[in-house]
Design a protein around this motif. Structure first.
Motif, short mmCIF file in Angstrom:
data_model
loop_
_atom_site.label_atom_id
_atom_site.label_comp_id
_atom_site.label_asym_id
_atom_site.label_seq_id
_atom_site.Cartn_x
_atom_site.Cartn_y
_atom_site.Cartn_z
N LEU A 37 0.81 -1.22 0.00
CA LEU A 37 0.00 0.00 0.00
C LEU A 37 0.84 1.27 0.00
CD1 LEU A 37 -2.92 -0.73 2.48
CD2 LEU A 37 -3.05 -0.51 0.00
N LEU A 38 2.04 1.18 0.54
CA LEU A 38 2.84 2.39 0.73
C LEU A 38 3.61 2.82 -0.51
CD1 LEU A 38 4.23 2.03 4.36
CD2 LEU A 38 2.02 2.84 3.54
N SER A 39 3.35 2.17 -1.65
CA SER A 39 3.95 2.58 -2.92
C SER A 39 2.88 2.55 -3.99
CB SER A 39 5.10 1.64 -3.30
OG SER A 39 5.71 2.05 -4.50
N GLY A 40 2.93 3.50 -4.91
CA GLY A 40 1.90 3.59 -5.93
C GLY A 40 1.92 2.42 -6.90
N ASP A 41 0.77 2.21 -7.51
CA ASP A 41 0.63 1.22 -8.57
C ASP A 41 0.82 1.94 -9.90
OD1 ASP A 41 0.07 -0.89 -10.21
OD2 ASP A 41 -2.05 -1.06 -9.65
N GLY A 42 2.08 2.17 -10.27
CA GLY A 42 2.37 2.97 -11.45
C GLY A 42 2.42 4.45 -11.09
N TRP A 43 2.07 5.29 -12.08
CA TRP A 43 2.24 6.72 -11.92
C TRP A 43 1.09 7.43 -11.24
CZ3 TRP A 43 6.13 10.25 -13.53
CH2 TRP A 43 7.28 9.64 -14.05
N TRP A 44 -0.14 6.95 -11.42
CA TRP A 44 -1.28 7.79 -11.07
C TRP A 44 -2.32 7.14 -10.19
CZ3 TRP A 44 0.38 12.34 -11.91
CH2 TRP A 44 1.21 12.62 -13.02
N GLN A 45 -2.01 5.99 -9.60
CA GLN A 45 -2.96 5.43 -8.66
C GLN A 45 -2.24 4.63 -7.59
OE1 GLN A 45 -5.73 2.93 -10.80
NE2 GLN A 45 -4.54 1.10 -10.40
N THR A 46 -2.95 4.42 -6.50
CA THR A 46 -2.41 3.62 -5.41
C THR A 46 -2.76 2.15 -5.65
OG1 THR A 46 -4.40 3.73 -4.04
CG2 THR A 46 -2.83 5.56 -3.85
N GLY A 262 7.14 9.55 8.83
CA GLY A 262 5.74 9.88 8.63
C GLY A 262 5.33 10.08 7.19
N ASN A 263 6.14 9.59 6.25
CA ASN A 263 5.79 9.68 4.83
C ASN A 263 5.03 8.41 4.46
OD1 ASN A 263 5.92 9.71 1.89
ND2 ASN A 263 7.40 11.38 2.15
N ASN A 264 3.75 8.56 4.12
CA ASN A 264 2.87 7.40 3.93
C ASN A 264 3.00 6.75 2.56
OD1 ASN A 264 1.43 9.67 5.60
ND2 ASN A 264 0.66 7.74 6.44
N LEU A 265 3.03 7.56 1.51
CA LEU A 265 2.89 7.01 0.16
C LEU A 265 4.04 7.43 -0.73
CD1 LEU A 265 1.17 5.50 -2.00
CD2 LEU A 265 -0.04 7.68 -2.37
N GLU A 266 4.69 6.47 -1.36
CA GLU A 266 5.74 6.74 -2.34
C GLU A 266 5.11 6.77 -3.73
OE1 GLU A 266 9.72 4.57 -4.21
OE2 GLU A 266 8.25 3.39 -3.08
N MET A 267 5.38 7.86 -4.47
CA MET A 267 4.93 7.96 -5.86
C MET A 267 6.09 8.36 -6.74
SD MET A 267 1.77 6.98 -6.04
CE MET A 267 1.22 7.56 -7.64
N PRO A 268 6.11 7.85 -8.01
CA PRO A 268 5.26 6.76 -8.49
C PRO A 268 5.72 5.45 -7.88
CG PRO A 268 6.89 7.30 -10.14
CD PRO A 268 7.07 8.30 -9.03
N GLY A 269 5.05 4.38 -8.22
CA GLY A 269 5.41 3.09 -7.65
C GLY A 269 6.81 2.67 -8.03
N SER A 270 7.47 1.99 -7.13
CA SER A 270 8.82 1.48 -7.41
C SER A 270 8.84 -0.04 -7.46
CB SER A 270 9.80 1.97 -6.34
OG SER A 270 9.43 1.49 -5.05
N GLY A 271 7.66 -0.65 -7.61
CA GLY A 271 7.60 -2.10 -7.67
C GLY A 271 8.08 -2.73 -6.37
N ALA A 272 8.82 -3.82 -6.50
CA ALA A 272 9.29 -4.54 -5.32
C ALA A 272 10.51 -3.88 -4.69
CB ALA A 272 9.62 -5.99 -5.69
N HIS A 273 11.10 -2.88 -5.37
CA HIS A 273 12.37 -2.31 -4.92
C HIS A 273 12.30 -1.79 -3.49
CE1 HIS A 273 16.22 -0.29 -5.11
NE2 HIS A 273 15.63 0.84 -4.76
N ASN A 274 11.44 -0.81 -3.25
CA ASN A 274 11.32 -0.25 -1.89
C ASN A 274 10.38 -1.06 -1.02
OD1 ASN A 274 13.15 1.89 -1.84
ND2 ASN A 274 11.72 3.26 -2.91
N ARG A 275 9.42 -1.76 -1.64
CA ARG A 275 8.51 -2.59 -0.85
C ARG A 275 9.28 -3.64 -0.06
NH1 ARG A 275 5.25 -3.77 -4.70
NH2 ARG A 275 5.89 -5.87 -5.29
N GLN A 276 10.26 -4.25 -0.70
CA GLN A 276 11.03 -5.29 -0.02
C GLN A 276 11.86 -4.71 1.11
OE1 GLN A 276 10.58 -8.60 -0.75
NE2 GLN A 276 11.69 -8.84 1.20
N LYS A 277 12.33 -3.47 0.94
CA LYS A 277 13.10 -2.83 2.01
C LYS A 277 12.23 -2.63 3.26
CE LYS A 277 16.32 -0.39 -1.05
NZ LYS A 277 16.84 0.91 -1.50
N ILE A 278 10.97 -2.31 3.06
CA ILE A 278 10.07 -2.15 4.20
C ILE A 278 9.85 -3.50 4.89
CG2 ILE A 278 7.69 -1.59 4.86
CD1 ILE A 278 7.71 0.52 2.61
#
Length: 787
Positions: A37-46, A262-278
């Motif tokens: 949830l904390l990274s976008g699904d592409g450029w323009w949506q969560t 306190g930064n909730n949402l990363e845009m645009p999405g970075s795929g698994a790159h930052n998700r895996q770090k979390i």
């Protein structure tokens, strides 16, 4: 448009209403789902979580018009109304109009299935060179904050969220992702955070922006997207914000640090790159699972609210929104100069329209805010429609980049020679100002200056019409009869200009930024933009009019300036109280009387500034604290009422890390610009619950003054230092025996001795007094005066 469509309603919900449901959903998610949830699904949506019924949320650029991109990336957006850019909207000084624009954007967002509009931009115009100045409202935080707050109320009243940006201190485009904006604490709060605070902390719960966008830059060496003091301590804890924080696109450096800050949402999405770090950080103990859940829940609450207020099948009235854009554009146009009442154009006037911008105007900025307009109105065509085809002739004069030739000049002079009035359309091409780079200078293209000077030398009635996103230099200012600032006026800007030039609309715009004579006169010159990774804000508080006032500089046109086709006189001012306790819970009411003494109905922006007469800390000469736009028929008068509170007299105290008021004498100044303030009322400000910086061993002797019982301690310190003669009763007989030279020498010596004693740090007194005042006595005094 029907009356129902005009209605501006408050949002029916706030994020907090959905927080219990959000907490329950997040509790059912795996760590992997939370990280998703904390990274976008592409450029323009969560992302959404389909198994839990949580749908994704769509966002779109849109400070001055919706830019919903079809597909991924930045290109190919749906048609939408292109409204005037932020400087033109701010120049209206009309919060109701800003609210209407916001509502129109909200309707268009609903029609396009957009849940959050990425705007407004609210950063300060530190320098006219700022590449994104066309997206920002003002150099003054009160004007910017109030306009942004109204815009947010309008958008969110339609059930669509906003994203207030860019948080914080984002004032240059050069190396914007890697440069640190280094600014002192007081300047940060008084100048660069105050507009955000007005739009967040001063708004009602339903009017707070649903999201805040963190900036690309670093702030005092810390990436804005992972700046805990900004994103949590100030934004959430001090201002009570309960929406979510989204990164600027590509603005993430360390994703885990951002989540913790306190930064909730990363845009645009970075795929698994930052998700895996979390995910890894949770598993290895670097990220508390409770923190991850909280950050997810803050985002999910807004997602739920957005879908609850979405209105499938919504439409908007294209023609009505174009008409609104025209009205806003006209009200933001600033009549800078109008000698001999050259404007408005009288009926039957033969007009020469010179300049490529008349037929191919620049009406919006370049970059992420670029809108695909539903239509475009061209100044030349609109003038023909109002004046008649036989009254208007056109010559290019320059091409779209402002380049001229002898042939183009000759053609322009020939057309001008047959006209009663010459209108020269000039301004800044796209190549001069855009997101992504800062301007190199504030000059118009050389060909445009050459064209204007040639026409002014050949014709007695030349009007220059400017299309630009920020201040420009005008070396020909004394040679032309009238100057009209049209800004980047949106898709209907051509019609708005025609309305003002012909007198269908009486101009009422006022500058939301100072226009300097030259770049060398500006506050941040020559250190703008900051280079080598650091932008040092050495001018401190003194940006915009604060700089020009403090240094007694005469700008080309001052902040708040703007002329009308009628005349307004400020005739009286009244303060309901001559003494005001800022801690008493009430308000200080100021009334000003305004009269339209001209022959036409018109609008005036009544501006109120506050000035502390003898400040104890360095302060600007005056600061905007309130304003109101007033409509008056010819010959009519009205009384404008303002209510001032504690913050209107306060400064940010770096010792307290909070706002403080120093009791003293303040002037309330009211008028039509920052340099034309004919009405003045003087009030004594007191603070019955004044907070003071705590005394420490590093405090000075003079810091005892003004505290209950402090005079006795102050005198004790001076006597211990052998300076009792400065506070003991004066021996008048001894003074009488002194010659004038001896008396002058004594007074000079006393001033020096007093400065020596007043500024002595307490920790030095035991040694400097030879033990007369011991360390134990210093500690005893500090305990006695502990607040």
């Amino acid at each position: 448009m029907s009356p129902a469509e005009h209605k501006l309603s408050a949002p029916t919900a706030v994020p907090g209403d959905f927080r219990p449901q959000a907490d329950a959903l997040v509790a059912q998610m795996s760590i992997e789902e939370q990280a998703l949830l904390l990274s976008g699904d592409g450029w323009w949506q969560t992302h959404g979580i389909a198994r839990l019924g949580l749908a994704p949320m769509v966002v779109s650029d849109g400070p001055h018009g919706l830019r919903k991109v079809v597909g991924a990336g930045l290109d190919g957006s749906v048609p939408a109304t292109c409204f005037p850019t932020a400087p033109g909207l701010a120049a209206t000084w009309n919060t109701e109009l800003a609210r209407e624009v916001g509502a129109a954007l909200g309707r268009e967002a609903q029609a396009s299935g957009v849940h959050i509009v990425l705007g407004p931009g609210i950063n300060m115009k530190r320098s006219p060179l700022g590449g994104r100045n066309f997206e920002y409202f003002s150099e003054d935080p009160v004007l910017a904050g109030r306009m942004a707050a109204a815009y947010i109320q309008g958008v969110q009243g339609q059930g669509v969220g906003t994203s207030l940006k860019h948080f914080a201190v984002n004032n240059q485009e050069f190396e914007r992702m890697s440069t640190s904006s280094d600014v002192d604490e007081r300047t940060l709060h008084e100048i660069y955070l105050q507009a955000f605070e007005i739009a967040i902390a001063d708004a009602g719960p339903a009017a707070k922006p649903w999201s805040v966008m963190s900036a690309y830059n670093l702030v005092n060496g810390v990436q804005a997207s992972e700046h805990r003091e900004l994103l949590t301590t100030i934004l959430r804890e001090r201002w009570g914000y309960d929406g979510f924080v989204v990164s600027d696109w590509g603005g993430i450096r360390d994703r885990v640090a951002g989540v913790i800050a306190g930064n909730n949402l990363e845009m645009p999405g970075s795929g698994a790159h930052n998700r895996q770090k979390i995910i890894d950080a949770v598993r290895d103990g670097g990220l508390d699972p409770a923190v991850l859940q909280r950050v997810c829940a803050e985002l999910v609450a807004v997602m739920l609210m957005a879908h609850a207020q979405h209105r499938p099948g919504s439409t908007f009235d294209v023609d009505a929104h174009h008409a609104l854009s025209r009205r806003v554009g006209a009200e933001g146009i600033v009549l800078l100069k109008n000698e001999d009442r050259l404007l408005p154009l009288a009926a039957g006037t033969r007009v020469a329209v010179i300049g490529d911008f008349a037929k191919a105007p620049r009406y919006q900025g370049a970059g992420s805010s670029q809108v695909n307009p539903t239509r475009v109105a061209y100044p030349h065509d609109e003038l023909v429609a109002l004046l008649g085809p036989d009254q208007v002739r056109h010559a290019r004069g320059c091409d779209e980049e402002g380049v001229t030739t002898d042939a183009l000049l000759a053609e322009a002079l020939a057309v001008a020679g047959e006209a009663d009035v010459v209108l020269v359309f000039a301004g800044l091409p796209d190549s001069y100002e855009s997101e992504g780079f800062d301007r190199r200078h504030i000059d118009l293209p050389p060909g445009q200056d050459r064209l204007i000077e040639a026409l002014a030398a050949a014709h007695p009635k030349v009007v220059v019409v400017l299309l630009n996103g920020s201040a420009v230099a005008m070396p020909w200012v004394d040679s032309v009869g009238a100057i009209v600032e049209g800004w980047l006026g949106g898709q209907a800007g051509g019609g708005a200009l025609a309305d003002v030039l012909t007198g269908r609309v009486n101009p009422s715009g006022k500058l939301s930024e100072t226009f300097p004579v030259s770049l060398q006169q500006t506050p941040a010159w020559p250190s703008f933009p900051g280079r080598d990774g650091t932008a040092w804000y050495g001018e401190g508080l003194f940006i915009g009019y604060r700089h020009y006032d403090k240094r007694s500089l005469q700008p080309l046109f001052p902040f708040g300036h703007g002329l009308s086709y009628t005349r307004f006189d400020y005739t009286a001012i009244h303060a309901e109280a001559g003494r005001f306790d800022v801690d008493g819970g009430g308000e200080l009411v100021i009334e000003a009387t305004l009269e339209n003494t001209g022959e036409l109905a018109g609008q005036e922006v009544v501006q109120l500034y506050v000035r502390e007469r003898a400040p104890h800390v360095v302060r600007p000469e005056r600061e905007l604290r309130a304003f109101a736009k007033v409509s008056l028929d010819a010959g009519a008068s009205t009384t404008v009422r303002f209510a001032l509170g504690r913050r209107d007299f306060a400064h940010y105290d770096i010792g307290l890390h909070d706002w403080a008021v120093t009791p003293g004498t303040f002037d309330i100044q009211i008028g039509g610009s920052s340099r034309e303030l004919p009405l003045v009322a003087t009030v004594e400000i007191v603070s019955s619950r004044a907070r003071r910086q705590p005394l420490t061993r590093r405090s000075m002797v003079q810091d005892f003054l003004g505290r209950p019982g402090g005079q006795a301690a102050y005198e004790e310190m001076l006597r211990a230092l052998g300076l009792g003669g400065l506070v003991d009763p004066v021996d008048e007989a001894a003074l009488a025996r002194l010659s004038p030279e001896q008396l002058a020498a004594k007074r000079k010596g006393d001033r020096g001795a007093l400065a020596f004693g007043n500024e002595m740090p307490l920790y030095k007194i035991p040694a400097m007094s030879g033990g007369v005042c011991s360390d134990a006595r210093i500690d005893e005094l500090l305990r006695a005066f502990a607040d």
